[in-house]
Write a protein that holds these residues in place. Sequence first.
Motif, PDB file in Angstrom:
ATOM      1  N   ARG A  42      13.449 -13.994   7.519  1.00 12.72           N
ATOM      2  CA  ARG A  42      12.826 -14.073   9.159  1.00 12.72           C
ATOM      3  C   ARG A  42      11.489 -13.915   8.851  1.00 12.72           C
ATOM      4  N   ARG A  43      10.947 -12.969   7.946  1.00  8.37           N
ATOM      5  CA  ARG A  43       9.494 -12.478   7.804  1.00  8.37           C
ATOM      6  C   ARG A  43       8.868 -13.823   7.365  1.00  8.37           C
ATOM      7  N   MET A  44       9.480 -14.333   6.390  1.00  6.86           N
ATOM      8  CA  MET A  44       8.731 -15.818   5.831  1.00  6.86           C
ATOM      9  C   MET A  44       8.442 -16.584   6.762  1.00  6.86           C
ATOM     10  N   LYS A  45       9.430 -17.044   7.602  1.00  3.67           N
ATOM     11  CA  LYS A  45       9.282 -17.762   8.774  1.00  3.67           C
ATOM     12  C   LYS A  45       8.072 -17.518   9.823  1.00  3.67           C
ATOM     13  N   LYS A  54       0.738  -1.440   0.099  1.00  3.22           N
ATOM     14  CA  LYS A  54       0.074   0.261  -0.157  1.00  3.22           C
ATOM     15  C   LYS A  54       0.854   1.201   0.036  1.00  3.22           C
ATOM     16  N   PHE A  55       1.806   1.433   0.944  1.00  2.00           N
ATOM     17  CA  PHE A  55       2.819   2.575   0.744  1.00  2.00           C
ATOM     18  C   PHE A  55       3.646   2.692  -0.458  1.00  2.00           C
ATOM     19  N   GLU A  56       3.864   3.697  -0.784  1.00  2.00           N
ATOM     20  CA  GLU A  56       4.643   3.900  -2.090  1.00  2.00           C
ATOM     21  C   GLU A  56       6.184   3.877  -1.910  1.00  2.00           C
ATOM     22  N   LYS A  57       7.001   3.082  -2.640  1.00  2.00           N
ATOM     23  CA  LYS A  57       8.442   3.504  -2.452  1.00  2.00           C
ATOM     24  C   LYS A  57       8.805   3.060  -0.892  1.00  2.00           C
ATOM     25  N   SER A  58       8.363   2.198  -0.403  1.00  2.00           N
ATOM     26  CA  SER A  58       8.580   1.923   1.136  1.00  2.00           C
ATOM     27  C   SER A  58       8.735   0.646   1.466  1.00  2.00           C
ATOM     28  N   HIS A  59       9.674   0.229   2.459  1.00  2.00           N
ATOM     29  CA  HIS A  59      10.030  -1.304   2.828  1.00  2.00           C
ATOM     30  C   HIS A  59       9.980  -1.000   4.256  1.00  2.00           C
ATOM     31  N   PHE A  60       9.804  -2.104   5.009  1.00  2.00           N
ATOM     32  CA  PHE A  60       9.953  -2.442   6.488  1.00  2.00           C
ATOM     33  C   PHE A  60      11.059  -3.356   6.906  1.00  2.00           C
ATOM     34  N   THR A  61      12.042  -2.861   7.801  1.00  2.00           N
ATOM     35  CA  THR A  61      12.970  -3.645   8.305  1.00  2.00           C
ATOM     36  C   THR A  61      13.218  -3.606   9.637  1.00  2.00           C
ATOM     37  N   ARG A  62      13.268  -4.857  10.260  1.00  2.00           N
ATOM     38  CA  ARG A  62      13.501  -4.978  11.939  1.00  2.00           C
ATOM     39  C   ARG A  62      14.975  -4.361  12.044  1.00  2.00           C
ATOM     40  N   VAL A  63      15.160  -3.773  13.246  1.00  2.00           N
ATOM     41  CA  VAL A  63      16.498  -2.960  13.440  1.00  2.00           C
ATOM     42  C   VAL A  63      17.578  -3.936  13.549  1.00  2.00           C
ATOM     43  N   ASP A  64      17.288  -5.081  13.917  1.00  2.00           N
ATOM     44  CA  ASP A  64      18.277  -6.082  13.977  1.00  2.00           C
ATOM     45  C   ASP A  64      18.650  -7.147  12.670  1.00  2.00           C
ATOM     46  N   ALA A  65      18.028  -6.415  11.783  1.00  2.62           N
ATOM     47  CA  ALA A  65      18.259  -7.190  10.279  1.00  2.62           C
ATOM     48  C   ALA A  65      19.585  -7.166   9.594  1.00  2.62           C
ATOM     49  N   ASP A  66      20.222  -6.064  10.076  1.00  6.51           N
ATOM     50  CA  ASP A  66      21.585  -5.847   9.502  1.00  6.51           C
ATOM     51  C   ASP A  66      22.211  -4.704  10.525  1.00  6.51           C
ATOM     52  N   ILE A  67      23.505  -4.410   9.975  1.00  8.13           N
ATOM     53  CA  ILE A  67      24.206  -3.125  10.723  1.00  8.13           C
ATOM     54  C   ILE A  67      23.528  -1.968  10.483  1.00  8.13           C
ATOM     55  N   ILE A  68      23.686  -1.146  11.279  1.00  7.75           N
ATOM     56  CA  ILE A  68      22.716   0.148  11.181  1.00  7.75           C
ATOM     57  C   ILE A  68      23.168   0.693   9.776  1.00  7.75           C
ATOM     58  N   ASP A  69      24.388   0.948   9.387  1.00  6.12           N
ATOM     59  CA  ASP A  69      24.588   1.586   8.168  1.00  6.12           C
ATOM     60  C   ASP A  69      24.173   1.058   6.970  1.00  6.12           C
ATOM     61  N   PHE A 121       7.128 -24.628   4.154  1.00  3.52           N
ATOM     62  CA  PHE A 121       8.540 -24.999   3.864  1.00  3.52           C
ATOM     63  C   PHE A 121       9.561 -23.946   4.631  1.00  3.52           C
ATOM     64  N   TYR A 122       9.116 -22.903   4.621  1.00  6.38           N
ATOM     65  CA  TYR A 122       9.942 -21.935   5.385  1.00  6.38           C
ATOM     66  C   TYR A 122       9.927 -22.380   6.797  1.00  6.38           C
ATOM     67  N   GLY A 123       8.817 -22.514   7.243  1.00  9.03           N
ATOM     68  CA  GLY A 123       8.848 -22.844   8.875  1.00  9.03           C
ATOM     69  C   GLY A 123       9.724 -23.981   9.248  1.00  9.03           C
ATOM     70  N   GLN A 124      10.060 -24.874   8.280  1.00  8.51           N
ATOM     71  CA  GLN A 124      10.998 -25.894   8.541  1.00  8.51           C
ATOM     72  C   GLN A 124      12.671 -25.743   8.429  1.00  8.51           C
ATOM     73  N   MET A 125      12.698 -24.452   7.828  1.00  5.96           N
ATOM     74  CA  MET A 125      14.383 -24.215   7.247  1.00  5.96           C
ATOM     75  C   MET A 125      14.642 -23.584   8.791  1.00  5.96           C
ATOM     76  N   PRO A 126      16.150 -23.995   8.819  1.00  4.65           N
ATOM     77  CA  PRO A 126      16.765 -23.383  10.048  1.00  4.65           C
ATOM     78  C   PRO A 126      17.042 -22.208  10.109  1.00  4.65           C
ATOM     79  N   ASP A 127      16.923 -21.485  11.223  1.00  3.52           N
ATOM     80  CA  ASP A 127      17.245 -20.062  11.281  1.00  3.52           C
ATOM     81  C   ASP A 127      18.810 -19.702  10.998  1.00  3.52           C
ATOM     82  N   SER A 128      18.835 -18.464  10.216  1.00  8.50           N
ATOM     83  CA  SER A 128      20.085 -18.175   9.573  1.00  8.50           C
ATOM     84  C   SER A 128      20.441 -16.904  10.180  1.00  8.50           C
TER      85      SER A 128
END
Length: 686
Positions: free
Chosen positions: A542-545, A467-482, A556-563
Motif C-alpha cells: 500500500r505504501r508503494m502505491k 532516521k529512527f533506530e530499529k523501528s518501523h511504521f505500520t498502519r493499524v489495518d495492515a494485519d490482524i492486531i496480534d 509501476f506500483y500505481g498501476q498494480m491492483p489493490d491487494s
Amino acid sequence: MQKGNIGVTTENIFPVIKKFLYSDHEIFLREMVSNAVDATQKMKTLAEKGEFSGELGDLTVHVSLDTEKGTITISDRGIGMTEEEIDKYINQIAFSGVTDFLEKYKDNANNIIGHFGLGFYSSFMVSKKVEIITKSYREGSKAVKWSCDGSPAYEIDDAERESRGSDIILYIDDDCKEFLEKQKIESLLNKYCKFLPVPVAFGKKQEWSKDESKMVDTAEDNIINSVEPLWTKTPSTLKDEDYKSFYRTLYPMQDEPLFWIHLNVDYPFNLTGILYFPRIKSNIEIQRNKIQLYCNQVFVTDQVEGIVPEFLTLLHGVIDSPDIPLNVSRSYLQSDREVKKISTYITKKVADRLKAIFNEDRKAYEEKWDDLKLFINYGILTEENFYDRAKDFSLFKDTEGKYFTFEEYHKLIEASQKDKNDQLVYLYATDKEEQYSYIKAAQDKGYSVLLFDGQLDVPCIQTLEQKFEKSHFTRVDADIIDRLIAKDDAPKSALADNERDNLSAVFQSQVPKTDKTEYRVEVDALGEEARPVIITQNEWMRRMKEMSRYQSGMGFYGQMPDSFNLVLNSDHRLVKDVLSSFNSDLSAQLQPIESEIKGQEARMAALNQQTEGKKPEEITQETKDDKAATQKALDEQRSKKQQLISDYAQKNPVVQQLIDLALLQNGMLKGEALDRFLKRSVDLIK
C-alpha cells in the motif's frame, strides 16, 4: 548636432538585445522606471551630502502613455545628464553610470538601483526608436536630446527642458502594440514597481461621476507604489496587525497566515524580507510562486524554485537583496553563489524561528500543527539536512488528539510496542472514522495509534524509518492486531489442512471480482472474541502505491491492483458454523471427488517421477499422452469440486453476510452490492 555610433563590438548588438537580453520583453518597463528612480535617489544623496543646495521639489517619477503617437514616456527629476555623461553612460554600453557613483558615495548609496547602461538598452526590445531629453542638475548645464532608431547610429542635439531630470520616450514597435494599452502598463507597474522608494505615478486617480455615469479622472496623481515595503522596517517597530495588513495587501483573497518570519541580515550578505506561513488546505501546486523576489525593492521574479529551498516555495511573502542580480534568468540566479548562500540562510532562519515558536508557546504551536506540518514534512522529504533541524520541533499527533515530539513518543511506546525481534512498531491510522475498529483493537491491547491524515504524512514514513533506530511504521489495518506487533509465535488453528482449504475456498468463491482489486483468503485462530472476518492490506504494497502518487519512476506500483487479505477467524462461532454446515451438506458429494483428485494427483506424481531428468525427446509419446490425460482429469475434478463449493457458498447467506460486513467496515461495500447486503440483512432479521 553630434552624430556617431554606439560603442559596441558588433553591429548586431540590437538584434541580440531584442531577443536575448531578458527572458521576457515586459521587463523593459521595470528597467526604465528603475533607472528613473535611480537618478532620483542619486539626487537625494547629493542633497544629503550638501553637494546640491537647490530645491529638490516634487521627485515623483511619471509614466505616461500616448496612444496616438504610439509612445511611452518615463519622466523624472533626478540628476539628469550632460552631453559628456550621455556619451559615457549611454553610448558606451560597457560602462554603467552607477559604478562611478557608488565608488564616490559608497557610504550613502544603499538605495541606488543603478541600471543605466546595458539595462537602458532593454527599451529596444519593444521600441523602434528611443529618445532621451535630459538636463543635468549641474549649474549652467544645457538640455540635450539623444535619439537612436535601433541601429548603432545615434544623434545628440540641443533640446528644450526647463528643469533637471530626464524624459525617456519609447516609440513602441509595431509587433509590441500591447504595451500601448493602459491596463497592460498599469498591471506591469503594479507588478514590478509597487514598492519602489520613490513615488511612481501613472495617470490620474478616478472617481464616479453622477453626471456622466462613469468613472472620470481627478486632478490627483495615481501613485502606483503607495504601499510601504514593510520588510524595510525594523521588526521591533512593527505590530502583528502591521504584518497581517501587509499580507492582505500582497494576497487580498487569502486567509490570515499562521505566522511569519521577518528576515533581516547584513552579513555575510544583505537580505531583508518577510515570509508568511499560509493556511494550506489541499493541493500543494496551487500555492506555489507566492514568494516575490526583489532587488532593492525592484521586483525580479516570483518563480523562486531553486532560489529558495523547494519546500519553502509553499510559503508566501517577499525576499529582497541587493546581492541578487537584477536578472530574470532563473538559470543564472540558481547557479549564482550568493543566491545559494541566501537559500541556505533562509532555511536556517525558518528552522530557528519554528524552534523558537515551539519553545516559547508550545500550546499555540500545537494548535497550528495541523496546518504547519505540511511545510515541515515537505522539508524533510526534499531537503537532505532539514530533518536534523526539524526533529526538535516536529510533532506526532495521536488518535486521541495529543501531541508528542519524536523523542517523547519514543519513550511513550518503548515499553509496550516492541515486537519479538526488538523492533519498535509505530502504529498509525489515516482516517479515524474509517479505521475506527482497527484503532479500537490496538487500543484494547494497550497500544498507542498515531494519526497520519495530512497530505505528506505517509510519504514521510520511509524517511523517518531511516532516521529512527530499529523501528518501523505500520498502519493499524495492515494485519490482524496480534501480528501487527508480534510478541510470540502465533497460535495455530486446530483445523485440519483440508478443513482450512475448504473454508478458504468457500469464502474465496464469493469475494468481489474486479480488475483493480484482488482478495486472498487465509484462515487464522484469532480467539473467540475477535471478529469473524477481518480485511487487511499489506503495509509495504500500500505504501508503494501511495508513494507512486508523489514520486516519479514509481508508476509501476500505481498501476498494480489493490491487494487485500480476507482473514477468517477459525475460533469464531459463525465461521465454525459455516464449516460445520459445509461438512454436513457437502461431505457426501465431495468424498468421491476428493478421492478421485487424490488418485489423479498420485498418478501425476508417479508420472513426474518417471520422467524426471529426461529430455523431452527421451519421453515416449504414450507417457506424454498419459500425463496430458491425467492432468485433464485432475482439472475436471478440481473444477467440479470448485463448482460444488461455489454453489453452496452462494446459497449460504452467512458467508455472504460475513464478507459484506468486512467490506462495509472498510468502506468498500457500495452500489448494487450494498443494496443486496441491506436486503439480506432484513431477511436475516426476520
